[in-house]
Motif scaffolding. Structure first.
Motif, PDB file in Angstrom:
ATOM      1  N   ALA A 261       0.833  -1.209   0.000  1.00  0.00           N
ATOM      2  CA  ALA A 261       0.000   0.000   0.000  1.00  0.00           C
ATOM      3  C   ALA A 261       0.865   1.255   0.000  1.00  0.00           C
ATOM      4  O   ALA A 261       0.545   2.234  -0.687  1.00  0.00           O
ATOM      5  CB  ALA A 261      -0.936  -0.023   1.202  1.00  0.00           C
ATOM      6  N   THR A 262       1.964   1.249   0.740  1.00  0.00           N
ATOM      7  CA  THR A 262       2.856   2.417   0.774  1.00  0.00           C
ATOM      8  C   THR A 262       3.510   2.649  -0.576  1.00  0.00           C
ATOM      9  O   THR A 262       3.606   3.794  -1.052  1.00  0.00           O
ATOM     10  CB  THR A 262       3.936   2.218   1.865  1.00  0.00           C
ATOM     11  N   ILE A 263       3.973   1.582  -1.236  1.00  0.00           N
ATOM     12  CA  ILE A 263       4.589   1.717  -2.563  1.00  0.00           C
ATOM     13  C   ILE A 263       3.554   2.207  -3.573  1.00  0.00           C
ATOM     14  O   ILE A 263       3.842   3.106  -4.392  1.00  0.00           O
ATOM     15  CB  ILE A 263       5.222   0.381  -3.003  1.00  0.00           C
ATOM     16  N   ALA A 264       2.342   1.656  -3.509  1.00  0.00           N
ATOM     17  CA  ALA A 264       1.282   2.083  -4.435  1.00  0.00           C
ATOM     18  C   ALA A 264       0.943   3.552  -4.216  1.00  0.00           C
ATOM     19  O   ALA A 264       0.762   4.316  -5.193  1.00  0.00           O
ATOM     20  CB  ALA A 264       0.048   1.207  -4.263  1.00  0.00           C
TER      21      ALA A 264
ATOM     22  N   VAL B  42       3.593  10.405  -6.983  1.00  0.00           N
ATOM     23  CA  VAL B  42       4.578  10.927  -7.915  1.00  0.00           C
ATOM     24  C   VAL B  42       3.914  11.262  -9.258  1.00  0.00           C
ATOM     25  O   VAL B  42       4.213  12.263  -9.886  1.00  0.00           O
ATOM     26  CB  VAL B  42       5.729   9.902  -8.113  1.00  0.00           C
ATOM     27  N   GLN B  43       2.989  10.422  -9.698  1.00  0.00           N
ATOM     28  CA  GLN B  43       2.336  10.657 -10.994  1.00  0.00           C
ATOM     29  C   GLN B  43       1.311  11.781 -10.950  1.00  0.00           C
ATOM     30  O   GLN B  43       1.037  12.407 -11.974  1.00  0.00           O
ATOM     31  CB  GLN B  43       1.638   9.372 -11.472  1.00  0.00           C
ATOM     32  N   ASN B  44       0.741  12.075  -9.832  1.00  0.00           N
ATOM     33  CA  ASN B  44      -0.296  13.096  -9.742  1.00  0.00           C
ATOM     34  C   ASN B  44       0.188  14.425  -9.166  1.00  0.00           C
ATOM     35  O   ASN B  44      -0.629  15.294  -8.892  1.00  0.00           O
ATOM     36  CB  ASN B  44      -1.466  12.565  -8.899  1.00  0.00           C
ATOM     37  N   LEU B  45       1.443  14.635  -9.011  1.00  0.00           N
ATOM     38  CA  LEU B  45       1.931  15.919  -8.505  1.00  0.00           C
ATOM     39  C   LEU B  45       2.204  16.873  -9.582  1.00  0.00           C
ATOM     40  O   LEU B  45       2.331  17.127 -10.567  1.00  0.00           O
ATOM     41  CB  LEU B  45       3.202  15.736  -7.672  1.00  0.00           C
TER      42      LEU B  45
ATOM     43  N   ILE C 228       3.776   5.726  -5.743  1.00  0.00           N
ATOM     44  CA  ILE C 228       3.695   5.801  -7.207  1.00  0.00           C
ATOM     45  C   ILE C 228       2.562   6.732  -7.618  1.00  0.00           C
ATOM     46  O   ILE C 228       2.711   7.580  -8.496  1.00  0.00           O
ATOM     47  CB  ILE C 228       3.514   4.391  -7.810  1.00  0.00           C
ATOM     48  N   TRP C 229       1.407   6.607  -6.988  1.00  0.00           N
ATOM     49  CA  TRP C 229       0.275   7.470  -7.286  1.00  0.00           C
ATOM     50  C   TRP C 229       0.607   8.938  -7.002  1.00  0.00           C
ATOM     51  O   TRP C 229       0.275   9.828  -7.787  1.00  0.00           O
ATOM     52  CB  TRP C 229      -0.936   7.040  -6.444  1.00  0.00           C
TER      53      TRP C 229
END
Length: 147
Positions: free
Chosen positions: A135-138, A144-147, A141-142
């Motif tokens: 959950a922390t890795i997911a 980093v992609q949405n910033l 990733i989420w």
């Protein structure tokens, strides 16, 4: 003559000093005698009846006859060191005498193999730990992609 008087005075002084430490009222001594029974001897010479032996055997058959082992330090549970109680009779507050590990860290030992603990082992801990890691890795990733 003076030496005899000195000896008598010393004896009186010694007797009076020891009486000062004696209890004020004498206690009655009660003598109880065990009835002799031709069964086997128990601890300290107390004889056990057949009914007592059968009761102890029935109680022992309810509990694990093998060894309980602390999975943290390898301590093998010894009834004699723990008030003569079977491991299953110990309450939830019981701690390993060697490492102070909780009761749930004990497992049954069968031969050379140590089984699972009373709470199902470490599977729930490992499952939730890996679930939290994923959950922390997911989330990372989420984020980093949405910033």
């Amino acid at each position: 003559m003076k030496s005899i008087i000195a000896i008598i005075a010393a004896i009186c002084l010694f007797a009076s000093s020891t009486l000062a430490f004696a209890p004020s009222t004498p206690r009655a001594v009660v003598s109880t005698r065990a009835v002799a029974n031709p069964t086997s001897l128990g601890v300290f010479g107390n004889r056990k009846t057949e009914a007592q032996k059968a009761e102890e055997a029935e109680k022992a058959s309810k509990f694990w006859q093998g060894e309980w082992v602390c999975k943290d330090c390898g301590y093998i549970y010894n009834r004699a060191e723990c008030a003569g109680m079977y491991f299953e009779e110990q309450g939830p507050g019981f701690r390993c005498p060697q490492c102070s590990g909780p009761r749930r860290r004990y497992a049954k030992k069968v031969g050379d193999r140590v089984g699972t603990t009373l709470d199902g082992g470490d599977a729930p801990i490992l499952l939730f730990s890996f679930g939290g890691l994923i959950a922390t890795i997911a989330f990372g990733i989420w984020a980093v992609q949405n910033l």
